[in-house]
Design a protein around this motif. Structure first.
Motif, PDB file in Angstrom:
ATOM      1  N   TYR A 261       0.813  -1.215   0.000  1.00  0.00           N
ATOM      2  CA  TYR A 261       0.000   0.000   0.000  1.00  0.00           C
ATOM      3  C   TYR A 261       0.849   1.269   0.000  1.00  0.00           C
ATOM      4  CZ  TYR A 261       0.850   0.682   5.029  1.00  0.00           C
ATOM      5  OH  TYR A 261       1.443   0.891   6.251  1.00  0.00           O
ATOM      6  N   GLU A 262       2.125   1.185   0.416  1.00  0.00           N
ATOM      7  CA  GLU A 262       2.995   2.348   0.455  1.00  0.00           C
ATOM      8  C   GLU A 262       3.456   2.779  -0.933  1.00  0.00           C
ATOM      9  OE1 GLU A 262       5.765   2.176   4.155  1.00  0.00           O
ATOM     10  OE2 GLU A 262       5.531   0.103   3.457  1.00  0.00           O
ATOM     11  N   GLN A 263       3.435   1.852  -1.861  1.00  0.00           N
ATOM     12  CA  GLN A 263       4.012   2.102  -3.183  1.00  0.00           C
ATOM     13  C   GLN A 263       3.373   3.291  -3.888  1.00  0.00           C
ATOM     14  OE1 GLN A 263       4.625  -0.946  -6.636  1.00  0.00           O
ATOM     15  NE2 GLN A 263       2.606  -0.029  -6.883  1.00  0.00           N
ATOM     16  N   ASN A 264       2.046   3.304  -3.972  1.00  0.00           N
ATOM     17  CA  ASN A 264       1.368   4.356  -4.737  1.00  0.00           C
ATOM     18  C   ASN A 264       1.645   5.742  -4.180  1.00  0.00           C
ATOM     19  OD1 ASN A 264       0.336   2.334  -6.349  1.00  0.00           O
ATOM     20  ND2 ASN A 264      -1.645   2.290  -5.315  1.00  0.00           N
ATOM     21  N   GLN A 265       1.640   5.860  -2.839  1.00  0.00           N
ATOM     22  CA  GLN A 265       1.927   7.149  -2.216  1.00  0.00           C
ATOM     23  C   GLN A 265       3.336   7.616  -2.557  1.00  0.00           C
ATOM     24  OE1 GLN A 265       0.327   9.349  -0.406  1.00  0.00           O
ATOM     25  NE2 GLN A 265      -1.613   8.369   0.133  1.00  0.00           N
ATOM     26  N   LEU A 266       4.298   6.712  -2.469  1.00  0.00           N
ATOM     27  CA  LEU A 266       5.695   7.088  -2.721  1.00  0.00           C
ATOM     28  C   LEU A 266       5.937   7.427  -4.190  1.00  0.00           C
ATOM     29  CD1 LEU A 266       7.420   4.447  -0.423  1.00  0.00           C
ATOM     30  CD2 LEU A 266       7.344   6.928  -0.068  1.00  0.00           C
ATOM     31  N   ILE A 267       5.298   6.696  -5.082  1.00  0.00           N
ATOM     32  CA  ILE A 267       5.427   7.028  -6.508  1.00  0.00           C
ATOM     33  C   ILE A 267       4.847   8.413  -6.770  1.00  0.00           C
ATOM     34  CG2 ILE A 267       4.611   6.454  -8.829  1.00  0.00           C
ATOM     35  CD1 ILE A 267       4.839   3.519  -8.112  1.00  0.00           C
ATOM     36  N   MET A 276       9.014  -2.984 -10.246  1.00  0.00           N
ATOM     37  CA  MET A 276       8.982  -4.189 -11.063  1.00  0.00           C
ATOM     38  C   MET A 276       7.551  -4.591 -11.399  1.00  0.00           C
ATOM     39  SD  MET A 276      11.586  -6.302 -11.991  1.00  0.00           S
ATOM     40  CE  MET A 276      11.086  -6.755 -13.636  1.00  0.00           C
ATOM     41  N   ARG A 277       6.757  -3.646 -11.904  1.00  0.00           N
ATOM     42  CA  ARG A 277       5.385  -3.963 -12.280  1.00  0.00           C
ATOM     43  C   ARG A 277       4.783  -2.761 -13.002  1.00  0.00           C
ATOM     44  NH1 ARG A 277       3.692  -3.778  -6.163  1.00  0.00           N
ATOM     45  NH2 ARG A 277       4.275  -5.952  -6.348  1.00  0.00           N
ATOM     46  N   THR A 278       3.639  -2.995 -13.645  1.00  0.00           N
ATOM     47  CA  THR A 278       2.864  -1.896 -14.202  1.00  0.00           C
ATOM     48  C   THR A 278       1.907  -1.417 -13.125  1.00  0.00           C
ATOM     49  OG1 THR A 278       2.990  -2.877 -16.408  1.00  0.00           O
ATOM     50  CG2 THR A 278       1.325  -1.192 -16.056  1.00  0.00           C
ATOM     51  N   VAL A 279       2.036  -0.181 -12.708  1.00  0.00           N
ATOM     52  CA  VAL A 279       1.282   0.301 -11.552  1.00  0.00           C
ATOM     53  C   VAL A 279      -0.050   0.903 -11.990  1.00  0.00           C
ATOM     54  CG1 VAL A 279       3.391   0.728 -10.246  1.00  0.00           C
ATOM     55  CG2 VAL A 279       2.405   2.570 -11.618  1.00  0.00           C
ATOM     56  N   PRO A 280      -1.056   0.938 -11.081  1.00  0.00           N
ATOM     57  CA  PRO A 280      -2.382   1.491 -11.421  1.00  0.00           C
ATOM     58  C   PRO A 280      -2.338   3.009 -11.551  1.00  0.00           C
ATOM     59  CG  PRO A 280      -2.292   0.892  -9.096  1.00  0.00           C
ATOM     60  CD  PRO A 280      -1.008   0.399  -9.716  1.00  0.00           C
ATOM     61  N   ILE A 281      -2.191   3.473 -12.763  1.00  0.00           N
ATOM     62  CA  ILE A 281      -1.989   4.901 -13.002  1.00  0.00           C
ATOM     63  C   ILE A 281      -3.182   5.735 -12.534  1.00  0.00           C
ATOM     64  CG2 ILE A 281      -2.868   4.729 -15.361  1.00  0.00           C
ATOM     65  CD1 ILE A 281      -0.082   7.080 -14.046  1.00  0.00           C
ATOM     66  N   ASN A 282      -4.400   5.200 -12.641  1.00  0.00           N
ATOM     67  CA  ASN A 282      -5.573   5.971 -12.226  1.00  0.00           C
ATOM     68  C   ASN A 282      -5.511   6.325 -10.742  1.00  0.00           C
ATOM     69  OD1 ASN A 282      -6.523   5.675 -14.818  1.00  0.00           O
ATOM     70  ND2 ASN A 282      -7.873   3.972 -14.341  1.00  0.00           N
ATOM     71  N   VAL A 283      -5.043   5.379  -9.938  1.00  0.00           N
ATOM     72  CA  VAL A 283      -4.936   5.615  -8.498  1.00  0.00           C
ATOM     73  C   VAL A 283      -3.869   6.666  -8.216  1.00  0.00           C
ATOM     74  CG1 VAL A 283      -4.387   4.555  -6.273  1.00  0.00           C
ATOM     75  CG2 VAL A 283      -5.705   3.275  -7.978  1.00  0.00           C
ATOM     76  N   ILE A 284      -2.733   6.572  -8.899  1.00  0.00           N
ATOM     77  CA  ILE A 284      -1.626   7.490  -8.644  1.00  0.00           C
ATOM     78  C   ILE A 284      -1.946   8.894  -9.153  1.00  0.00           C
ATOM     79  CG2 ILE A 284       0.805   7.939  -9.201  1.00  0.00           C
ATOM     80  CD1 ILE A 284       1.146   4.861  -9.204  1.00  0.00           C
ATOM     81  N   LYS A 285      -2.659   8.978 -10.263  1.00  0.00           N
ATOM     82  CA  LYS A 285      -3.054  10.290 -10.788  1.00  0.00           C
ATOM     83  C   LYS A 285      -3.995  11.017  -9.826  1.00  0.00           C
ATOM     84  CE  LYS A 285      -1.318  11.168 -14.975  1.00  0.00           C
ATOM     85  NZ  LYS A 285      -0.669  12.455 -15.332  1.00  0.00           N
TER      86      LYS A 285
END
Length: 428
Positions: A261-267, A276-285
């Motif tokens: 769960y920390e990944q999206n916030q840090l990105i 090492m993955r394709t991340v959910p861009i909608n969430v990060i945007k």
């Protein structure tokens, strides 16, 4: 005495009246059930996980039910429990009417799936998926909701700020990580892993195993892997490099305790360069509308080789061969295969469509187009490893970085597990 007898008669009369009412109600209920005999409920199991993916699938389910009021979809999204639940149901030979084969259409679920070759959508199946969904006899195992093209995701702005070209080789990748560490003064994690789980380590080993052991003609071990004679010594390279990254602080400092769960916030905060993955861009945007991310194929390892996409099936629906509702199940797949629904599901999952009758407008599509000539290789473990290897493969990354295993120790563990599971299950 007479009063007691009269009371007894009244009680008996009441019982008889109630019994008569009960019989009448039972008959009415039975008639009602007969009247609703055309109502069908299809049980559907899927591995879609994040909210955007789930909303996309729920939308088409609701649209289907509106158009087909006699069919109800009982949609199940078990998350991390999906695989264990499906194993239990396989053992009991009682699978859902439709279920996600999540990468194992042939090797794990093949004997339980209906042959779908007679369905109209098959003519639109993306050619890159044919080897995954169609066997040599022509059986079609599942319907693709989308397709995966995995590599690495990177922060485009970080690479531009530090004048880093997108790496095409493993050596260039290592140099990129060192540059990011040096120029960011350690403020940015060059290569981030959520190492509290085994998933991202598993992806590292699985995706880089392909350029290491498959794609270069002088380092092609596919026959040995398939017949059980692979000696595993070349595999040590991946552990040596992962340990080198750790020792040089090219990974996140909390690599063994970091949570997914920390990944999206840090990105979104610009604190990660590569994952090492394709991340959910909608969430990060939603967290940072200005963030710009890119995706790239897995870098080549051997000199003279080219990068590779690692992919194949991501989310699918197969029909259980013994479903009591085959026509209704096929009707649902027919509905999903309409161009507007193909597009909607692909866009909702931020992945390319599995059929060619529609093109999804997704964030990463320009990158997929840029690398359209790059070969898409199947996931290594799904082709070359016996069932059950994913967990020990992922755990070995944790054991390596914690000091419990050396790089050669990881290789020995993988070899032992491979031989044990190969002997137990083998390959068809």
């Amino acid at each position: 005495m007479r009063l007691c007898f009269r009371s007894f008669l009244l009680v008996m009369l009441a019982v008889m009246i109630l019994a008569g009412c009960t019989d009448e109600e039972t008959e009415v209920s039975s008639k009602d059930n007969e009247g609703s005999g055309n109502q069908v409920t299809l049980t559907v199991y899927s591995t879609v996980s994040n909210e955007a993916e789930q909303n996309a699938v729920k939308k088409v389910v609701n649209d289907f039910e509106k158009e087909n009021p006699h069919i109800r979809i009982n949609l199940n999204l078990p998350g991390q429990d999906y695989e264990s639940q499906l194993r239990i149901r396989m053992a009991a030979n009682d699978l859902p009417d439709l279920f996600d084969t999540h990468g194992w259409a042939k090797n794990r679920y093949g004997e339980y799936t209906m042959d779908l070759r007679d369905m109209d959508w098959v003519e639109h199946l993306d050619p890159t998926l044919e080897q995954i969904f169609i066997d040599e006899k022509g059986k079609v195992y599942a319907y693709p909701l989308n397709q995966a093209m995995d590599g690495l995701t990177y922060n485009k702005q970080i690479l531009e700020d530090y004048n880093i070209e997108v790496p095409e080789t493993f050596e260039e990748f290592m140099q990129s990580l060192e540059t990011i560490k040096e120029k960011s003064d350690g403020e940015i994690a060059p290569f981030w892993f959520d190492g509290s789980t085994t998933t991202s380590f598993g992806q590292y080993y699985d995706q880089f195993a392909t350029p290491l052991l498959i794609t270069h003609p002088d380092h092609d071990y596919r026959d040995e892997l398939l017949n059980g004679t692979f000696d595993w010594e070349p595999y040590t390279f991946l552990s040596e490099k992962l340990l080198e990254m750790h020792e040089k602080d090219l990974l996140n400092i909390d690599v063994l305790t970091a949570r997914t769960y920390e990944q999206n916030q840090l990105i979104a905060q610009g604190k990660i360069a590569f994952v090492m993955r394709t991340v959910p861009i909608n969430v990060i945007k939603e967290l940072n509308p200005d963030i710009e991310l890119g995706v790239m194929p897995v870098p080549a390892i051997h000199q003279g080789d080219s990068p590779s996409w690692i992919g194949g099936e991501r989310h699918t629906l197969a029909i259980w061969k013994d479903t009591p509702h085959p026509e209704e199940a096929k009707a649902f797949l027919d509905f999903l295969s309409r161009p507007e629904n193909v597009k909607a599901v692909a866009e909702g999952t931020s992945l390319s469509a599995g059929l060619t009758n529609a093109k999804a407008d997704i964030y990463y599509q320009p990158y997929f187009d840029k690398y359209k000539d790059i070969v898409v290789e199947p996931y290594f473990d799904r082709i070359y490893l016996p069932n059950g290897m994913w967990k020990p493969m992922g755990m070995s990354g944790q054991e390596l970085l914690s000091g419990a295993l050396s790089p050669k120790g990881v290789t020995q563990k993988m070899k032992s597990e491979y031989l044990r599971l190969f002997e137990q299950a083998g390959f068809d």
